[in-house]
Write a protein that holds these residues in place. Structure first.
Motif, PDB file in Angstrom:
ATOM      1  N   ALA A  65       0.820  -1.219   0.000  1.00 42.53           N
ATOM      2  CA  ALA A  65       0.000   0.000   0.000  1.00 42.53           C
ATOM      3  C   ALA A  65       0.851   1.265   0.000  1.00 42.53           C
ATOM      4  CB  ALA A  65      -0.931  -0.007   1.200  1.00 42.53           C
ATOM      5  N   GLY A  68       0.929   2.864  -3.435  1.00 43.58           N
ATOM      6  CA  GLY A  68      -0.290   3.513  -3.904  1.00 43.58           C
ATOM      7  C   GLY A  68      -0.584   3.203  -5.357  1.00 43.58           C
ATOM      8  N   GLU A  69      -0.955   4.235  -6.095  1.00 44.11           N
ATOM      9  CA  GLU A  69      -1.320   4.092  -7.506  1.00 44.11           C
ATOM     10  C   GLU A  69      -0.100   3.937  -8.413  1.00 44.11           C
ATOM     11  OE1 GLU A  69      -4.490   3.905  -8.689  1.00 44.11           O
ATOM     12  OE2 GLU A  69      -5.089   3.891  -6.578  1.00 44.11           O
TER      13      GLU A  69
END
Length: 135
Positions: A65, A68-69
């Protein structure tokens, strides 16, 4: 003996050529294009051997995580409990996880800086990490 006399016209400071060549412009363009291009990385994470599977899974999900993107690809291989060559933070063995992923260099830098910070107020599951850029 013969003496040789040197004639100097003065000391000149090195000068830079201000005009750019076509080759120089191409090199600059390639360098900028490569900077934003995603890179492949491979790494090993050593986790505490006394943690349960749920804690290890949560730790790996938290690490994933962090990207992220910016994460393009992710592959995780668990090698299980392996003996260390030397004790790391008092543990003679560690749970090894090999991670292969692809992301932008800026995203990797931010995630590695976050991983380098010590965990305050929670138990530290990650004993050691090592990541390198692959071709």
């Amino acid at each position: 003996m013969h003496s040789i006399a040197r004639v100097t016209s003065g000391v000149r400071a090195p000068t830079r050529v201000t005009s750019t060549t076509r080759r120089g412009e191409c090199q600059k363009t390639r360098a900028v294009a490569k900077k934003n291009e995603p890179n492949s990385y491979e790494g090993v994470m050593l986790l505490r051997p006394d943690c349960d599977d749920a804690t290890r899974a949560t730790t790996m999900d938290d690490f994933k995580a962090m990207f992220g993107e910016g994460l393009v690809a992710w592959e995780q291989t668990e090698h299980g409990l392996k003996p260390n060559s030397y004790e790391i933070k008092g543990y003679p063995d560690a749970y090894q996880v090999v991670v292969n992923f692809t992301c932008a260099p800026a995203v990797f830098k931010a995630a590695s800086e976050e991983l380098a910070r010590p965990a305050v107020g929670s138990e530290e599951v990650v004993l050691r990490t090592m990541f390198m850029k692959t071709a």
